[in-house]
Structure formats: C-alpha cells, structure tokens
Write a protein that holds these residues in place. Structure first.
Motif, PDB file in Angstrom:
ATOM      1  N   ILE A 193       0.831  -1.191   0.000  1.00  0.00           N
ATOM      2  CA  ILE A 193       0.000   0.000   0.000  1.00  0.00           C
ATOM      3  C   ILE A 193       0.874   1.253   0.000  1.00  0.00           C
ATOM      4  O   ILE A 193       0.631   2.209  -0.744  1.00  0.00           O
ATOM      5  CB  ILE A 193      -0.934  -0.002   1.228  1.00  0.00           C
ATOM      6  N   LEU A 194       1.924   1.228   0.804  1.00  0.00           N
ATOM      7  CA  LEU A 194       2.833   2.370   0.834  1.00  0.00           C
ATOM      8  C   LEU A 194       3.485   2.586  -0.525  1.00  0.00           C
ATOM      9  O   LEU A 194       3.557   3.716  -1.019  1.00  0.00           O
ATOM     10  CB  LEU A 194       3.902   2.158   1.912  1.00  0.00           C
ATOM     11  N   ALA A 195       3.927   1.514  -1.153  1.00  0.00           N
ATOM     12  CA  ALA A 195       4.552   1.638  -2.467  1.00  0.00           C
ATOM     13  C   ALA A 195       3.573   2.225  -3.477  1.00  0.00           C
ATOM     14  O   ALA A 195       3.932   3.104  -4.281  1.00  0.00           O
ATOM     15  CB  ALA A 195       5.054   0.273  -2.944  1.00  0.00           C
ATOM     16  N   ASP A 196       2.340   1.764  -3.439  1.00  0.00           N
ATOM     17  CA  ASP A 196       1.332   2.314  -4.342  1.00  0.00           C
ATOM     18  C   ASP A 196       1.105   3.794  -4.057  1.00  0.00           C
ATOM     19  O   ASP A 196       0.928   4.600  -4.977  1.00  0.00           O
ATOM     20  CB  ASP A 196       0.005   1.547  -4.188  1.00  0.00           C
ATOM     21  N   GLY A 197       1.094   4.146  -2.787  1.00  0.00           N
ATOM     22  CA  GLY A 197       0.888   5.541  -2.420  1.00  0.00           C
ATOM     23  C   GLY A 197       2.024   6.423  -2.907  1.00  0.00           C
ATOM     24  O   GLY A 197       1.789   7.534  -3.402  1.00  0.00           O
ATOM     25  N   LEU A 198       3.244   5.921  -2.781  1.00  0.00           N
ATOM     26  CA  LEU A 198       4.377   6.708  -3.247  1.00  0.00           C
ATOM     27  C   LEU A 198       4.331   6.877  -4.769  1.00  0.00           C
ATOM     28  O   LEU A 198       4.601   7.962  -5.286  1.00  0.00           O
ATOM     29  CB  LEU A 198       5.686   6.036  -2.818  1.00  0.00           C
ATOM     30  N   ASP A 199       3.980   5.812  -5.450  1.00  0.00           N
ATOM     31  CA  ASP A 199       3.841   5.925  -6.903  1.00  0.00           C
ATOM     32  C   ASP A 199       2.831   7.002  -7.258  1.00  0.00           C
ATOM     33  O   ASP A 199       3.075   7.841  -8.127  1.00  0.00           O
ATOM     34  CB  ASP A 199       3.367   4.580  -7.491  1.00  0.00           C
ATOM     35  N   ARG A 200       1.719   6.948  -6.580  1.00  0.00           N
ATOM     36  CA  ARG A 200       0.666   7.925  -6.877  1.00  0.00           C
ATOM     37  C   ARG A 200       1.147   9.338  -6.582  1.00  0.00           C
ATOM     38  O   ARG A 200       0.930  10.266  -7.363  1.00  0.00           O
ATOM     39  CB  ARG A 200      -0.585   7.611  -6.061  1.00  0.00           C
ATOM     40  N   ALA A 201       1.799   9.498  -5.453  1.00  0.00           N
ATOM     41  CA  ALA A 201       2.275  10.831  -5.076  1.00  0.00           C
ATOM     42  C   ALA A 201       3.262  11.362  -6.111  1.00  0.00           C
ATOM     43  O   ALA A 201       3.172  12.512  -6.551  1.00  0.00           O
ATOM     44  CB  ALA A 201       2.924  10.790  -3.698  1.00  0.00           C
ATOM     45  N   ARG A 202       4.180  10.522  -6.532  1.00  0.00           N
ATOM     46  CA  ARG A 202       5.175  10.963  -7.512  1.00  0.00           C
ATOM     47  C   ARG A 202       4.514  11.348  -8.813  1.00  0.00           C
ATOM     48  O   ARG A 202       4.889  12.333  -9.449  1.00  0.00           O
ATOM     49  CB  ARG A 202       6.207   9.852  -7.734  1.00  0.00           C
ATOM     50  N   ALA A 203       3.513  10.574  -9.195  1.00  0.00           N
ATOM     51  CA  ALA A 203       2.836  10.871 -10.452  1.00  0.00           C
ATOM     52  C   ALA A 203       2.021  12.158 -10.351  1.00  0.00           C
ATOM     53  O   ALA A 203       1.998  12.961 -11.282  1.00  0.00           O
ATOM     54  CB  ALA A 203       1.932   9.701 -10.843  1.00  0.00           C
ATOM     55  N   LYS A 204       1.373  12.354  -9.208  1.00  0.00           N
ATOM     56  CA  LYS A 204       0.490  13.516  -9.104  1.00  0.00           C
ATOM     57  C   LYS A 204       1.248  14.830  -9.062  1.00  0.00           C
ATOM     58  O   LYS A 204       0.713  15.878  -9.395  1.00  0.00           O
ATOM     59  CB  LYS A 204      -0.422  13.393  -7.883  1.00  0.00           C
ATOM     60  N   LEU A 205       2.500  14.778  -8.618  1.00  0.00           N
ATOM     61  CA  LEU A 205       3.278  16.018  -8.649  1.00  0.00           C
ATOM     62  C   LEU A 205       3.453  16.505 -10.082  1.00  0.00           C
ATOM     63  O   LEU A 205       3.630  17.695 -10.322  1.00  0.00           O
ATOM     64  CB  LEU A 205       4.659  15.800  -8.027  1.00  0.00           C
ATOM     65  N   GLU A 206       3.408  15.578 -11.008  1.00  0.00           N
ATOM     66  CA  GLU A 206       3.639  15.971 -12.393  1.00  0.00           C
ATOM     67  C   GLU A 206       2.521  16.834 -12.951  1.00  0.00           C
ATOM     68  O   GLU A 206       2.776  17.837 -13.612  1.00  0.00           O
ATOM     69  CB  GLU A 206       3.778  14.730 -13.281  1.00  0.00           C
ATOM     70  N   TYR A 207       1.298  16.413 -12.714  1.00  0.00           N
ATOM     71  CA  TYR A 207       0.216  17.066 -13.430  1.00  0.00           C
ATOM     72  C   TYR A 207      -0.795  17.771 -12.532  1.00  0.00           C
ATOM     73  O   TYR A 207      -1.827  18.227 -12.996  1.00  0.00           O
ATOM     74  CB  TYR A 207      -0.499  16.074 -14.373  1.00  0.00           C
ATOM     75  N   THR A 208      -0.499  17.833 -11.236  1.00  0.00           N
ATOM     76  CA  THR A 208      -1.355  18.610 -10.348  1.00  0.00           C
ATOM     77  C   THR A 208      -0.481  19.517  -9.481  1.00  0.00           C
ATOM     78  O   THR A 208       0.712  19.271  -9.323  1.00  0.00           O
ATOM     79  CB  THR A 208      -2.181  17.716  -9.413  1.00  0.00           C
ATOM     80  N   PRO A 209      -1.062  20.542  -8.901  1.00  0.00           N
ATOM     81  CA  PRO A 209      -0.301  21.453  -8.041  1.00  0.00           C
ATOM     82  C   PRO A 209      -0.202  20.925  -6.619  1.00  0.00           C
ATOM     83  O   PRO A 209      -0.079  21.700  -5.676  1.00  0.00           O
ATOM     84  CB  PRO A 209      -1.128  22.739  -8.101  1.00  0.00           C
ATOM     85  N   LEU A 210      -0.207  19.613  -6.457  1.00  0.00           N
ATOM     86  CA  LEU A 210      -0.274  19.023  -5.133  1.00  0.00           C
ATOM     87  C   LEU A 210       0.957  19.309  -4.291  1.00  0.00           C
ATOM     88  O   LEU A 210       0.899  19.219  -3.051  1.00  0.00           O
ATOM     89  CB  LEU A 210      -0.472  17.516  -5.264  1.00  0.00           C
ATOM     90  N   ALA A 211       2.042  19.646  -4.920  1.00  0.00           N
ATOM     91  CA  ALA A 211       3.243  19.952  -4.137  1.00  0.00           C
ATOM     92  C   ALA A 211       2.959  21.079  -3.141  1.00  0.00           C
ATOM     93  O   ALA A 211       3.566  21.129  -2.070  1.00  0.00           O
ATOM     94  CB  ALA A 211       4.391  20.337  -5.066  1.00  0.00           C
ATOM     95  N   THR A 212       2.026  21.951  -3.472  1.00  0.00           N
ATOM     96  CA  THR A 212       1.720  23.051  -2.569  1.00  0.00           C
ATOM     97  C   THR A 212       1.083  22.560  -1.271  1.00  0.00           C
ATOM     98  O   THR A 212       1.067  23.288  -0.280  1.00  0.00           O
ATOM     99  CB  THR A 212       0.770  24.060  -3.236  1.00  0.00           C
ATOM    100  N   ALA A 213       0.568  21.339  -1.267  1.00  0.00           N
ATOM    101  CA  ALA A 213      -0.012  20.789  -0.038  1.00  0.00           C
ATOM    102  C   ALA A 213       1.062  20.436   0.981  1.00  0.00           C
ATOM    103  O   ALA A 213       0.762  20.225   2.153  1.00  0.00           O
ATOM    104  CB  ALA A 213      -0.858  19.549  -0.354  1.00  0.00           C
ATOM    105  N   PHE A 214       2.303  20.375   0.534  1.00  0.00           N
ATOM    106  CA  PHE A 214       3.396  20.026   1.442  1.00  0.00           C
ATOM    107  C   PHE A 214       4.042  21.243   2.086  1.00  0.00           C
ATOM    108  O   PHE A 214       4.898  21.090   2.954  1.00  0.00           O
ATOM    109  CB  PHE A 214       4.482  19.251   0.691  1.00  0.00           C
ATOM    110  N   VAL A 215       3.697  22.411   1.615  1.00  0.00           N
ATOM    111  CA  VAL A 215       4.333  23.611   2.147  1.00  0.00           C
ATOM    112  C   VAL A 215       3.298  24.477   2.856  1.00  0.00           C
ATOM    113  O   VAL A 215       2.103  24.181   2.832  1.00  0.00           O
ATOM    114  CB  VAL A 215       5.008  24.422   1.018  1.00  0.00           C
ATOM    115  N   GLY A 216       3.741  25.540   3.485  1.00  0.00           N
ATOM    116  CA  GLY A 216       2.840  26.426   4.199  1.00  0.00           C
ATOM    117  C   GLY A 216       2.008  27.264   3.244  1.00  0.00           C
ATOM    118  O   GLY A 216       2.087  27.116   2.030  1.00  0.00           O
ATOM    119  N   ASP A 217       1.204  28.136   3.801  1.00  0.00           N
ATOM    120  CA  ASP A 217       0.354  29.001   2.992  1.00  0.00           C
ATOM    121  C   ASP A 217       1.174  29.843   2.041  1.00  0.00           C
ATOM    122  O   ASP A 217       0.823  30.027   0.889  1.00  0.00           O
ATOM    123  CB  ASP A 217      -0.473  29.913   3.900  1.00  0.00           C
TER     124      ASP A 217
END
Lengths: 250, 250
Positions: free
Chosen positions: A148-172
């Motif tokens: 499950i963790l491996a799948d989650g990491l795959d998803r996270a890596r992929a989503k950084l490519e085409y979504t602005p999700l990286a902003t969820a890791f930083v402050g406002d």
DNA sequence: TTAATAGTGTCTTTCAGACAATATTAT
DNA sequence: ATAATATTGTCTGAAAGACACTATTAA
C-alpha cells in the motif's frame, strides 16, 4: 419489507461470509528535506510490535471521513480547524485479498494524505505510538502495508507531475525554492533551479505572487526570495514532467 | 486464540455494523465507432426496473477475481480462454457513503474494464438482461452508479493519454485508423489523421508492425492500410495528449 | 570577501499541430 | 473517373533542458 426480502434472495447465502471494512492512511510529509510517512506500532496480534499504516474500522461515516478521523486520532490533531484542514486527502485504492488479515476477511480502503510539516505525534498527548519515518528507512510493515505504501508513493510521484499538489506540502506562503525541495524530496532527485523557477511561474494558476519577499534569505546566503501562495489551477498545463526516467516501463 | 481476542478488543463493538462488500464493473467497448457501457436491468427492489452497472457480492476470492467473475456472468463469456482474457481490468475506486444502498451498509469496489467489441450479451444464453448502451444515451442509473460511470469515463479518457490502453479496444492486429477511431470515440472528438499516424509510430513501444497489410481497404476507398499489434510499452513517452481542453480545470 | 542562492536570458532540441502532397483503392 | 483514405513531408510555435550571467545576502 420487500426490499429486504429481495436483498436476502439476491445473493448466495453461503458465499456471504462476514467482511470488515477498514481504512488505512498513507500520510506523507516532508521533514528536513526528506519525505516521511506516518507509521504506528501495533500493540496486539497479529503483527504485534510491527509497524503499520495508521487505520481502523469504518464507522457510521463516509470513507473519506473515516480516513480523516483516523489521521486525526493518530496525529493527535483536532479536526475542525488548524493544520488538519489543510491536509490533502484522497482515496488511493482498495485491498481485499482473502488472507491479507488472518483474523477475518478485511477489505481496506487506502487513502493518501499530503501534509505540511506536522508536529511530532508524540506531542499530541494520548496519541502515542505514532511517528514519522523517512520513506527510505521504512522496513517491513504489517499485513500488506508495504504494498500500500509503495502504491501511495507511486501515486504521489505521479500527481506532482500534473497537479499542483506539491503546494499541499508547504505552508500558505512559500518560496519557489521550497516548492522545488518538495519535488526533490518526493522524486528523489535534484531539479535544475533556474529551469524549475521559470517553469513553475509559467504554468497558469500553479502559484500566484503575494507581492511579499521573505524577511530572510537562506542560511548560506543569496537574495531574499519572493513569496507565493497556491494558485487556483487543479491541473498543471503543461505538466511538470519528471526528468526522463528510463523511457517507458516495458 | 489471542489474535481473535485482540481483534475483538480492538474496535468499538457498537460501531461495527454489518457491512457488505460488492464489486461494480464499468465495462467499456466500442461498437460502430461509439463508446458503449455494459448495463443490466435490475429485477428486484430497490431500483427495480432501473438500469445499473453489473456487479455483485464479493465471495471467497480476490477483488480482481470478483470483478472478472461478475463480468463473465453478465456477458455470458467463459473465463479461461477467449475474449475475456484479452479484457483489460483495473480497479477504479471504492464507494461507501452510508445510505448509498438503503438496505444496509454497502461498500462497493468499482472496476474499469476495456474490451474489444464483444458479442451481444443476449446471445450468451442464460445471461439476459445485460446490454451495451452508448455512453451518451445512458439515462439515470440505480444507486450512485451514474457517479461511478462518470468516474470511470474520466479515468478511461485520461489513461488513453499516457498508456497504450487504446489497444485493449481493438483486435490483436489493427490499423492506425482503427486506433484513431478508439481515441475519437472515447474522447468524443476527431483527431487529425496525419499527425495521429506519425505520433503513434513515433512513440517507442506503442505499436509494432506485423509486416502485413490489410486485405481490404476502407469502404470508401483508399490504400490498403498496414497492420500493427500492441507494443511492449506500458506508458507512452511522450504522452498522446488530448486536444487542448479548456486549459486547466480551475 | 566568499560562497551560495534568486532570478533571468539565451540557445538547442523535441514535439504538437496546421497544412500540403502523393499514392492507392472502393465505388 | 471520383472521392476518400493511408502515408509522408514541411513548416511554425510551444516548451524542455542545458548553460550562462547578474544581483543579492549570510557567514
């Protein structure tokens, strides 16, 4: 009533063994420039003493709510306001192989959470036994949680490519360099500072300027960086593609 | 045994209402150049007479196996060999809102299937009540199946971009034009023939030539097209992006 | 002063998309 | 013969990636 009657007639009674539904959460954050995952230490059997993803049984609530509740319980954070509301939460996938839990048939709906650097769970008080672990130092996990963790990491890596999700890791408010550090931590490779900077600013809606400048530059010098906040884009166009991995998984 | 004891202690008994786990399948195929989805007509309450996605209770099997079994049952096709083995099947996501089924708590694991043009289910014999419906003519569906279908279509459209999944909709050997028809049907817009042709051949591992040529050209003339089969790529690099939709969902 | 960083400029290569041209075949 | 299609060629603009340059700031 006839609805119930129909229900009872509509399946093979012998095949309807009791099933439990749980949620498991792959909660990711970045600490000291490294990607971490939230783990708990199991108290009871099976896998007593093993590390596992936080999770638990679904109650009278939506699956999303169950995941958020489990996350809140394990981190000791309160829902309603504060850090927890800025956590991005999305369903990952479900795992239901017979035998994945020896006690009974358990179908687990896994969730993926992205959080800005959160306080240490131990500080939360009652919620002990939970801790952030660098993803490259995670050893064996209970049940099928490694998968499950491996799948989650795959998803996270992929989503950084085409979504602005990286902003969820930083402050406002954040600098471009902080955003770049997120990509570096999740993808595990450094990105060219100049090209990254231009790229981020060129994607419509990825970030917007606050007009402000950081009060302090980095520890090792340099100009004071400008501050940005997340924009209104939900998808990045054009995408921010990973440095060419071995072309195409064949 | 202690494992069971721990299990019984590990959750709030009052919160553990009985749950059922089902699979629902969004099976897509292309007929006459149009994207179709497999639907069934419900016999009993609730939603008697309504159309719904094929699905049913998970038995003593993996979730994947349950989805394949339901698909086989509804289409009347035999697993083991034949068309059903060439069907691409992947988990979509799970749906578990309380109240989505009025009879009891039901968590459904939805699957997405891509199939080459399959025979009409009615011909299968015992499997009646199932039929292919053009996706733009699907009316209301039982339960939350309209949402599941919409999610499935989103996923299908997205996966055509960066995976060679379009080949799952055509036969073993196919022409570039047939492949283009798949994209047109799923995306709902025509693609430029010349550019598509060159693009498909330029992506490593997307298709490979059979060396053969079709024995017959199209109905309205033209040269005999060359035949290809699916290549060994699992991801398309570079991706085959959709004609620019309204930039970025904001 | 030194070293590191923020931000910008430039160049090359790749690729998407528009458009054109040619050969081939069903009707 | 006509019309449609398969396939290839050419051109333009967008964008990624490599590299260089300047200004700024902590130590």
């Amino acid at each position: 009533m006839s609805g119930e009657q129909e229900f009872l007639d509509s399946y093979d009674p012998g095949a309807f063994a009791p099933v439990a539904v749980t949620v498991d959460v792959v909660a990711l954050t970045i600490r000291d420039g490294r990607l971490h995952v939230l783990l708990v230490e199991r108290g009871g059997h099976p896998f007593a003493g093993w590390r596992a993803l936080p999770g638990g049984f679904v109650q009278e609530e939506t699956l999303d709510a169950a995941a958020l509740r489990e996350l809140a319980e394990e981190t000791g954070l309160r829902p309603g306001q504060g850090v927890l509301d800025r956590v991005h939460l999305e369903q990952l996938r479900s795992y239901g192989d017979p035998g994945r839990d020896r006690r009974m048939r358990v179908v687990s709906v896994a969730y993926l959470a992205f959080a800005p650097s959160l306080p240490d769970p131990r500080a939360g008080g009652d919620a002990s036994g939970a801790f952030w672990v660098p993803v490259d130092e995670v050893g064996e996990l209970a049940f099928d949680h490694a998968v499950i963790l491996a799948d989650g990491l795959d998803r996270a890596r992929a989503k950084l490519e085409y979504t602005p999700l990286a902003t969820a890791f930083v402050g406002d408010e954040f600098t471009i360099a902080e955003l770049r550090a997120v990509y570096a931590a999740v993808w595990g490779e450094e990105l060219h500072a100049g090209n990254f900077h231009r790229k981020v600013l060129s994607v419509p809606g990825f970030v917007e300027s606050t007009g402000e400048t950081a009060t302090r530059a980095g520890e090792r010098g340099g100009p004071k960086p400008r501050l940005y906040r997340a924009g209104d884009a939900r998808l990045l166009h054009p995408a921010l593609l990973r440095p060419t991995r071995e072309d195409g998984v064949r």
